[in-house]
Every structure is written in structure tokens, then in C-alpha cells.
Write a protein that holds these residues in place. Structure first.
Motif, short mmCIF file in Angstrom:
data_model
loop_
_atom_site.label_atom_id
_atom_site.label_comp_id
_atom_site.label_asym_id
_atom_site.label_seq_id
_atom_site.Cartn_x
_atom_site.Cartn_y
_atom_site.Cartn_z
N LEU A 45 -5.99 -13.37 -2.42
CA LEU A 45 -7.17 -13.18 -1.58
C LEU A 45 -6.87 -13.61 -0.16
N ASN A 46 -7.53 -12.96 0.81
CA ASN A 46 -7.32 -13.23 2.22
C ASN A 46 -8.65 -13.23 2.97
N PRO A 47 -8.74 -13.94 4.11
CA PRO A 47 -9.94 -13.80 4.95
C PRO A 47 -10.24 -12.36 5.31
N ALA A 48 -9.21 -11.51 5.38
CA ALA A 48 -9.43 -10.09 5.68
C ALA A 48 -10.32 -9.42 4.64
N ASP A 49 -10.29 -9.88 3.39
CA ASP A 49 -11.16 -9.30 2.37
C ASP A 49 -12.62 -9.43 2.77
N TRP A 50 -12.99 -10.58 3.29
CA TRP A 50 -14.40 -10.82 3.63
C TRP A 50 -14.78 -10.06 4.90
N ALA A 51 -13.82 -9.88 5.80
CA ALA A 51 -14.07 -9.06 6.99
C ALA A 51 -14.33 -7.61 6.59
N LEU A 52 -13.59 -7.11 5.59
CA LEU A 52 -13.81 -5.75 5.12
C LEU A 52 -15.21 -5.61 4.51
N CYS A 53 -15.63 -6.61 3.76
CA CYS A 53 -16.97 -6.57 3.18
C CYS A 53 -18.04 -6.49 4.28
N ARG A 54 -17.78 -7.14 5.39
CA ARG A 54 -18.75 -7.17 6.49
C ARG A 54 -18.70 -5.92 7.36
N GLY A 55 -17.78 -5.00 7.09
CA GLY A 55 -17.77 -3.74 7.80
C GLY A 55 -16.65 -3.54 8.78
N LEU A 56 -15.58 -4.36 8.69
CA LEU A 56 -14.45 -4.21 9.61
C LEU A 56 -13.81 -2.84 9.51
N SER A 57 -13.73 -2.30 8.30
CA SER A 57 -13.01 -1.05 8.08
C SER A 57 -13.96 0.15 8.09
N THR A 58 -13.39 1.31 8.36
CA THR A 58 -14.16 2.57 8.33
C THR A 58 -13.98 3.30 6.99
N GLN A 59 -13.42 2.61 5.99
CA GLN A 59 -13.20 3.24 4.70
C GLN A 59 -14.51 3.69 4.06
N GLN A 60 -14.43 4.70 3.21
CA GLN A 60 -15.60 5.14 2.48
C GLN A 60 -15.95 4.11 1.41
N LEU A 61 -17.23 3.99 1.09
CA LEU A 61 -17.69 3.07 0.06
C LEU A 61 -17.87 3.82 -1.26
N PRO A 62 -17.69 3.12 -2.39
CA PRO A 62 -17.44 1.68 -2.51
C PRO A 62 -16.02 1.31 -2.11
N GLY A 63 -15.86 0.01 -1.82
CA GLY A 63 -14.55 -0.51 -1.46
C GLY A 63 -14.22 -1.74 -2.27
N GLY A 64 -12.93 -1.97 -2.46
CA GLY A 64 -12.49 -3.11 -3.25
C GLY A 64 -11.91 -4.22 -2.40
N ILE A 65 -11.72 -5.37 -2.99
CA ILE A 65 -11.06 -6.50 -2.34
C ILE A 65 -9.77 -6.80 -3.09
N GLY A 66 -8.96 -7.67 -2.49
CA GLY A 66 -7.69 -8.03 -3.09
C GLY A 66 -6.59 -7.19 -2.51
N LEU A 67 -6.04 -7.62 -1.37
CA LEU A 67 -5.08 -6.81 -0.63
C LEU A 67 -3.64 -7.10 -1.05
N ASP A 68 -3.41 -8.14 -1.81
CA ASP A 68 -2.06 -8.54 -2.23
C ASP A 68 -1.93 -8.37 -3.74
N VAL A 69 -0.89 -7.69 -4.17
CA VAL A 69 -0.76 -7.36 -5.60
C VAL A 69 0.67 -7.64 -6.08
N SER A 70 0.77 -8.16 -7.29
CA SER A 70 2.03 -8.20 -8.01
C SER A 70 1.74 -7.82 -9.45
N GLY A 71 2.58 -6.94 -10.02
CA GLY A 71 2.31 -6.51 -11.39
C GLY A 71 3.37 -5.57 -11.92
N ILE A 72 3.00 -4.82 -12.94
CA ILE A 72 3.91 -3.93 -13.67
C ILE A 72 3.47 -2.48 -13.47
N VAL A 73 4.39 -1.63 -13.10
CA VAL A 73 4.08 -0.22 -12.87
C VAL A 73 3.59 0.44 -14.16
N THR A 74 2.43 1.12 -14.06
CA THR A 74 1.86 1.81 -15.22
C THR A 74 1.86 3.33 -15.05
#
Length: 325
Positions: A45-74
Motif C-alpha cells: 500500500l502507498n499514500p498514492a492509493d488514497w490520492a487515487l481514491c480522492r480523484g487524482l487519476s482520470t481512470q474510469q470507475l470503479p477503480g482498485g487500490i494496491g499499486l505494488d504486487v508480487s505473486g505467481i503468473v496465472t
């Protein structure tokens, strides 16, 4: 739960993240060409997640949080090479292109690197956003070997990363930070001064150590946001605002004339991210030569506790969600 449905944390309207975010079920996204799907092991999680919730981005809604990921390719989209289902990877979620992001059972990535054998998913999920942001701002600041840089907010995760990167570049680092990370910053080779009031006097007390570049890495969208440090940084720079650049304090920049990322985006001819550095710093982290402190980890369903800690400004390190332990 049906196989094609997953858990995700997202918002359907902009506003205070404590009010607009919710954990819900959503269809599992399929990767577009050039993208991959990842079963999320850890999400930063990052402070940028909360900025996105407040409208920083022009992305279409709905939008998700969690900009950093580590995992297994599916799953692997068309025109993707060099990675296969079952590979361990880490990188930023493609949050702009999909209605969900990394705080989910499955995330989509458009940039990724293989997870080094010695690097845990937890440690990898702390890296992408802070590594890219720190590298980009040091580039924009045009930091060179043998220069001196003052990093205000070196106890933030971007500031902490920037201090390590600057030292690796051969620069001298003056780090403004609180007690939480002061000793770690000193052990890296930084000269540490107290964070907050009296910064001008603290720098003057260093004698001949004069910063060539002043980077403000303190966040500006938390509930505990304090007064702008930019007037003090401009004073330390002798009024030369070209030497002062801020990551988040847009209002302070307007008042002082300090530089922001927007100035450099124009000069670069567009927003050019530095994801190419992720492999290098992932390997350095695996070797113990670079680190981002992790404060706490949470199960996905405990996301609200992580949110409240982050918004309070008292995280004292990276907060990590575990959709799948």
C-alpha cells in the motif's frame, strides 16, 4: 466462491478512502495483449492509493487500490514473451486499465520482473512504487556523482529509497528524518538531521556541507500533514528554486516556486516511468544491499486497519496485504 469471481478492494466514486473503499467480489480480469495476470501473494500500500481514491487519476470507475504486487503468473496475454504461468514475478498493477488493482486475489501487470530466488514476495511487494518514484525524481533532479543532496522526509519510503539510491550514485546525502529510521540512515552513510522545524539551522550547523539539490519526499495527503517544508528548503538553497524539487507538496510549490514533477514531465515530452530500474533494485534487495522497511502485514480482510494506520501518518514503514499467505 465461483472460480471466475475474486475478492478485491475498490471504490465506485471518489471521496475519502475510509468512506468510498470496500472489499467486494468482482469478475477476475483477463490480461490484454502485453499484460499478465498474477495470483497475488503480497500487495504493498502507498499514500498514492488514497490520492487515487480522492480523484487524482482520470481512470474510469470503479477503480482498485494496491499499486505494488508480487505473486505467481496465472495467465499470459497475447504478445507476451519470456514469462510463463507458474513464474514468480513482481511489479506495479495496471490500475489505469482495469476496474481492479493489486489488493485483490488476482492482479494484472503490464510491467514486471522475475522474482529473485532470495527475495520473498513480502519484500518484493514493498519495492515497485517507491523504487520507480525515487529513481525518477533523482533523475529529474539531475543528481550527479560527488554532489550533495538534502532529502527532506528521508523516513518516508520514497525518501528512504532515494537516500540509498543517491549513495549508490556516489552522492553525499543529508537526510532529514525522525527517530524511527535515523540510525538505519546513518548506517547507510547518510548525515542525519532532525525532521521538522529548525531545518535551516540544522543544515547551517553542518558547516561546509552545502546541498546542491534539495528533494522534498514528505507526503502531503495524510491526515497528519504538517506545514510545508519548502520555504525552509528554498532558504537553504539561497533562493535558487531550480535546486528544490518536491514529490507531493503541490500547494507549497505554488507558493514558493519550487519545482514539481509536472515541470519535468513537460520537458521530457510526457510521463516516462522508470520501471527499467526495478530489476536492479530487486536483485540488490535479494542480496541485502537495498531495502524498504516493512512495518506491518495484514490479511486482505483486515485492510481497513492498514488504511487507518496509513492515513494517520504513523505507518513507520511499508504496509503489506496478503490476499494469499
Amino acid at each position: 466462491m465461483p472460480k471466475e469471481i475474486m475478492r478485491t478492494i475498490r471504490y465506485h466514486e471518489h471521496g475519502d478512502p475510509t468512506e468510498v473503499l470496500r472489499l467486494e467480489h468482482a469478475p477476475i480480469p483477463s490480461p490484454n495483449p502485453g499484460h499478465i495476470a498474477v495470483g497475488v501473494k503480497a500487495c504493498g500500500l502507498n499514500p498514492a492509493d488514497w490520492a487515487l481514491c480522492r480523484g487524482l487519476s482520470t481512470q474510469q470507475l470503479p477503480g482498485g487500490i494496491g499499486l505494488d504486487v508480487s505473486g505467481i503468473v496465472t495467465a499470459v496475454g497475447d504478445d507476451v514473451f519470456g514469462v510463463a504461468v507458474g513464474d514468480a514475478v513482481f511489479g506495479p498493477s495496471a490500475f489505469m486499465d482495469y476496474p481492479t488493482a493489486g489488493a485483490s486475489d488476482i492482479a494484472i501487470l503490464s510491467h514486471w520482473d522475475k522474482l529473485p530466488d532470495e527475495l520473498s514476495h513480502e519484500a518484493a511487494a514493498a519495492l515497485p512504487m517507491v523504487v520507480e518514484t525515487a529513481a525518477r525524481y533523482l533523475d529529474w533532479a539531475d543528481l550527479k556523482k560527488d554532489q550533495t543532496i538534502l532529502i527532506n522526509g528521508a523516513g518516508t519510503m520514497v525518501g528512504f529509497a532515494a537516500a540509498q539510491m543517491a549513495i549508490l550514485r556516489g552522492a553525499t546525502v543529508i537526510a532529514s528524518a525522525g527517530q524511527t529510521f535515523a540510525e538505519q540512515l546513518r548506517s547507510m552513510g547518510s548525515v542525519v538531521i532532525p525532521h521538522g522545524e529548525g531545518m535551516v539551522e540544522h543544515v547551517q550547523a553542518l558547516g561546509g556541507l552545502t546541498p546542491d539539490i534539495l528533494l522534498d519526499a514528505a507526503p502531503a495527503n495524510l491526515q497528519s500533514h504538517s506545514a510545508s517544508a519548502l520555504p525552509a528548503l528554498v532558504e537553504i538553497a539561497g533562493g535558487d528554486t531550480t535546486r528544490v524539487i518536491t514529490i507531493a507538496d503541490q500547494e507549497g510549490a505554488k507558493q514558493t516556486g519550487a519545482r514539481t514533477g509536472a515541470d519535468n514531465i513537460k520537458s521530457e515530452g510526457g510521463f516516462k516511468l522508470r520501471w527499467s530500474v526495478l530489476s536492479k533494485f530487486g536483485q540488490l534487495a535479494a542480496e541485502g544491499a537495498f531495502s524498504i522497511p516493512i512495518a506491518q502485514t495484514f490479511a486482505l480482510e483486515d485492510w481497513r486497519e492498514a488504511l487507518n494506520i496509513s492515513l494517520s501518518g504513523r505507518a513507520r514503514g511499508k504496509l503489506i496485504l496478503f490476499p494469499h499467505r
